[in-house]
Design a protein around this motif. Structure first.
Motif, short mmCIF file in Angstrom:
data_model
loop_
_atom_site.label_atom_id
_atom_site.label_comp_id
_atom_site.label_asym_id
_atom_site.label_seq_id
_atom_site.Cartn_x
_atom_site.Cartn_y
_atom_site.Cartn_z
N ILE A 212 61.95 -27.10 -52.92
CA ILE A 212 62.36 -26.91 -54.32
C ILE A 212 61.36 -27.60 -55.25
O ILE A 212 60.93 -28.73 -55.00
N LYS A 213 61.02 -26.95 -56.33
CA LYS A 213 60.11 -27.56 -57.31
C LYS A 213 60.83 -28.56 -58.20
O LYS A 213 60.28 -29.60 -58.56
N ASP A 214 62.07 -28.25 -58.59
CA ASP A 214 62.82 -29.14 -59.47
C ASP A 214 64.13 -29.50 -58.79
O ASP A 214 64.98 -28.65 -58.56
N LEU A 215 64.31 -30.79 -58.48
CA LEU A 215 65.52 -31.25 -57.80
C LEU A 215 66.69 -31.45 -58.77
O LEU A 215 67.78 -31.83 -58.34
N GLU A 216 66.43 -31.27 -60.05
CA GLU A 216 67.47 -31.36 -61.09
C GLU A 216 68.22 -32.69 -60.99
O GLU A 216 67.63 -33.74 -61.10
N GLU A 217 69.53 -32.66 -60.71
CA GLU A 217 70.33 -33.89 -60.72
C GLU A 217 69.90 -34.87 -59.62
O GLU A 217 70.28 -36.05 -59.66
N TYR A 218 69.12 -34.38 -58.65
CA TYR A 218 68.70 -35.24 -57.55
C TYR A 218 67.26 -35.74 -57.72
O TYR A 218 66.70 -36.32 -56.78
N ASN A 219 66.68 -35.53 -58.88
CA ASN A 219 65.30 -35.96 -59.09
C ASN A 219 65.13 -37.47 -58.89
O ASN A 219 64.05 -37.94 -58.52
N GLY A 220 66.19 -38.21 -59.14
CA GLY A 220 66.13 -39.67 -58.99
C GLY A 220 65.95 -40.13 -57.56
O GLY A 220 65.63 -41.31 -57.31
N LEU A 221 66.13 -39.21 -56.60
CA LEU A 221 65.94 -39.56 -55.19
C LEU A 221 64.49 -39.39 -54.75
O LEU A 221 64.14 -39.77 -53.63
N PHE A 222 63.67 -38.80 -55.61
CA PHE A 222 62.27 -38.57 -55.29
C PHE A 222 61.41 -39.57 -56.04
O PHE A 222 61.56 -39.75 -57.25
N HIS A 223 60.49 -40.22 -55.34
CA HIS A 223 59.67 -41.27 -55.93
C HIS A 223 58.20 -40.93 -55.71
O HIS A 223 57.57 -41.37 -54.73
N ASP A 224 57.67 -40.15 -56.61
CA ASP A 224 56.29 -39.70 -56.50
C ASP A 224 55.35 -40.90 -56.59
O ASP A 224 55.48 -41.76 -57.47
N GLY A 225 54.41 -40.94 -55.67
CA GLY A 225 53.42 -42.01 -55.69
C GLY A 225 53.86 -43.29 -55.03
O GLY A 225 53.10 -44.26 -54.96
N LYS A 226 55.10 -43.35 -54.53
CA LYS A 226 55.58 -44.55 -53.85
C LYS A 226 55.65 -44.33 -52.33
O LYS A 226 55.77 -43.20 -51.86
N PHE A 227 55.57 -45.44 -51.63
CA PHE A 227 55.75 -45.43 -50.18
C PHE A 227 57.26 -45.32 -49.92
O PHE A 227 57.99 -46.29 -50.04
N THR A 228 57.69 -44.11 -49.56
CA THR A 228 59.12 -43.83 -49.46
C THR A 228 59.51 -43.57 -48.02
O THR A 228 59.02 -42.65 -47.37
N LEU A 229 60.41 -44.43 -47.53
CA LEU A 229 61.00 -44.24 -46.21
C LEU A 229 62.38 -43.61 -46.41
O LEU A 229 63.23 -44.17 -47.12
N LEU A 230 62.60 -42.47 -45.79
CA LEU A 230 63.82 -41.70 -46.03
C LEU A 230 64.64 -41.55 -44.75
O LEU A 230 64.12 -41.10 -43.72
N HIS A 231 65.91 -41.92 -44.84
CA HIS A 231 66.86 -41.52 -43.80
C HIS A 231 67.89 -40.61 -44.45
O HIS A 231 68.61 -41.01 -45.35
N ALA A 232 67.95 -39.37 -43.98
CA ALA A 232 68.91 -38.40 -44.50
C ALA A 232 69.83 -37.99 -43.35
O ALA A 232 69.36 -37.47 -42.33
N GLY A 233 71.11 -38.24 -43.51
CA GLY A 233 72.06 -37.86 -42.47
C GLY A 233 73.20 -38.85 -42.38
O GLY A 233 73.17 -39.95 -42.95
N TYR A 234 74.21 -38.43 -41.65
CA TYR A 234 75.44 -39.21 -41.51
C TYR A 234 75.19 -40.47 -40.70
O TYR A 234 74.67 -40.42 -39.58
N LEU A 235 75.56 -41.61 -41.27
CA LEU A 235 75.45 -42.89 -40.57
C LEU A 235 76.83 -43.25 -40.02
O LEU A 235 77.62 -43.93 -40.68
N MET A 236 77.12 -42.79 -38.82
CA MET A 236 78.43 -43.08 -38.23
C MET A 236 78.48 -44.53 -37.76
O MET A 236 77.46 -45.25 -37.76
N LYS A 237 79.65 -44.96 -37.35
CA LYS A 237 79.89 -46.35 -36.96
C LYS A 237 78.89 -46.82 -35.92
O LYS A 237 78.40 -47.95 -35.97
N GLN A 238 78.58 -45.93 -34.96
CA GLN A 238 77.71 -46.31 -33.84
C GLN A 238 76.23 -46.30 -34.20
O GLN A 238 75.39 -46.54 -33.34
N ARG A 239 75.90 -45.98 -35.44
CA ARG A 239 74.50 -45.97 -35.87
C ARG A 239 74.32 -46.88 -37.09
O ARG A 239 74.00 -46.42 -38.18
#
Length: 417
Positions: free
Chosen positions: A223-250
């Motif tokens: 997507i070119k424009d993340l709209e309401e989620y633009n705040g999750l993108f950090h252009d020019g920064k060293f970004t480590l991303l975990h996307a997904g369900y963090l259940m009790k065992q993780r």
């Protein structure tokens, strides 16, 4: 199966990609079948209108004029009035809920209406710990010799490896159900070799019937424009991303502590580094929110995000993170693994040494370690950061994995049955 195969019927529990990782895996599987130029018909129990390009796609309607439907609704009314949950006692008797049994019958009835004997292969795809389509196909013995049962996770729950310590009501009946699946389906398939080996301990027939078909990439545009989620993108920064369900065992806290240690060791990184955690984490929410109070570089969005947004963020991140449980073995292939590979960004794999993720990445892969080794995780993050400083467009560059997860390889497996 030889190259004459043309017609495939897929019976999928859900195709709602924004609701579960299982749905993404199901749709990726179907899209790969289409890309192989098979004639594909899809029956799905998503409970909403879903279309899949280049397939005949039909939603399955719930049957209502039957005993199981009446019992399920009667149970719901009883529980609402009395505030007494009788689900577990009933499942101990019947093995499954009345809702499950009605869903299974609804699916099997829909399958029989498609003139199923005209298909060359019938594939059942499920999600979570449900396996409703598999239960439905057991009702149609005339189709067993065309049936490929895809087993995405261990089942039942009590057969999960440590540290998962689950036991469901009616677990013995569920085990008997899956024993019948292993004996009845002519073919079975698993996303990983380790999972096939794990399940074959309990259901030996899987040893001879089992194929390895890794989860497929669900291909969508960035997507070119993340709209309401633009705040999750950090252009020019060293970004480590975990996307997904963090259940009790993780638990993610060793990762957070390692990230904090990395920043302490590299003060100059504080201005241009972000650790972003996206997805449900109900068990860890309070702890993560507490950590974020003293770690401004930690960004939390602990709720569901549309897959199109997640896919875009994975493609734009500096590093994608995979977190697994602390365990002797992890036979799972995470559903997001193919998306991380095709995002072509370095993967920080926090996985047991004996895991499908570590197996696929290879023994020499430099950014893999145990999920609880804070010192080593911090060192890996520092190494990734120093590489990022040298090359902001650093990538994974694993054509071997791209091939393994490709449609071409997928087709060789389907053609082998």
């Amino acid at each position: 199966m030889d190259s004459k195969l043309k017609k495939i019927l897929v019976v999928a529990e859900t195709l709602d990609v924004n609701a579960s990782s299982g749905a993404k895996a199901n749709l990726g599987f179907i899209n790969s079948l289409v890309s192989c130029n098979y004639s594909v018909t899809v029956l799905h129990y998503t409970r909403k209108k879903v279309t899949v390009d280049k397939t005949d796609c039909f939603d399955i309607r719930e049957r209502k004029a039957n005993v199981n439907y009446i019992l399920s609704r009667s149970q719901r009314v009883f529980q609402r009035i009395t505030k007494i949950n009788i689900s577990k006692p009933l499942e101990r008797i019947f093995g499954h809920s009345f809702v499950f049994l009605n869903d299974s019958k609804s699916i099997s009835k829909a399958v029989l209406k498609t003139n199923p004997l005209t298909y060359d292969l019938i594939i059942t795809l499920s999600q979570g710990a449900s396996f409703r389509p598999h239960h439905a196909l057991l009702r149609t013995p005339q189709l067993y010799n065309k049936w490929l049962a895809y087993v995405h996770d261990p089942y039942p729950f009590h057969l999960y490896p440590e540290p998962y310590s689950w036991e469901e009501a009616g677990y013995k009946q569920k085990e008997n159900f899956f024993s019948k699946v292993s004996e009845s389906a002519k073919y079975s398939a698993f996303p990983s070799q380790l999972l096939k080996e794990w399940m074959s301990q309990f259901f030996p027939n899987f040893k001879s019937s089992g194929l390895i078909i890794p989860h497929q990439q669900l291909k969508i545009d960035v997507i070119k424009d993340l709209e309401e989620y633009n705040g999750l993108f950090h252009d020019g920064k060293f970004t480590l991303l975990h996307a997904g369900y963090l259940m009790k065992q993780r638990p993610p806290f060793d990762l957070v502590n390692a990230f904090r240690k990395f920043l302490e060791n590299n003060p100059s990184a504080k201005e241009d580094s972000k650790l972003v955690l996206i997805g449900y984490a109900s068990y860890h929410r309070k702890g993560l929110e507490f950590e974020a109070q003293t770690l401004p570089q930690l960004q939390l969005h602990l709720k569901n995000v549309p897959f199109s947004v997640v896919n875009t963020l994975q493609n734009k991140a500096s590093v994608n993170i995979i977190i697994e449980s602390k365990a002797e073995i992890s036979p799972f292939l995470p559903g997001k693994f193919p998306h991380c590979v095709y995002a072509n960004k370095p993967i920080l794999a926090l996985s047991p040494k004996k895991s499908e993720v570590r197996h696929l990445l290879g023994a020499s892969y430099p950014y893999a370690c145990q999920v609880d080794d804070v010192e080593e995780i911090a060192e890996k993050i520092e190494l990734l950061y120093l590489n990022w400083l040298q090359n902001k467009e650093a990538n994974l560059n694993r054509p071997d994995l791209e091939h393994y997860l490709s449609t071409d390889y997928f087709k060789t497996i389907i053609e082998s049955v």
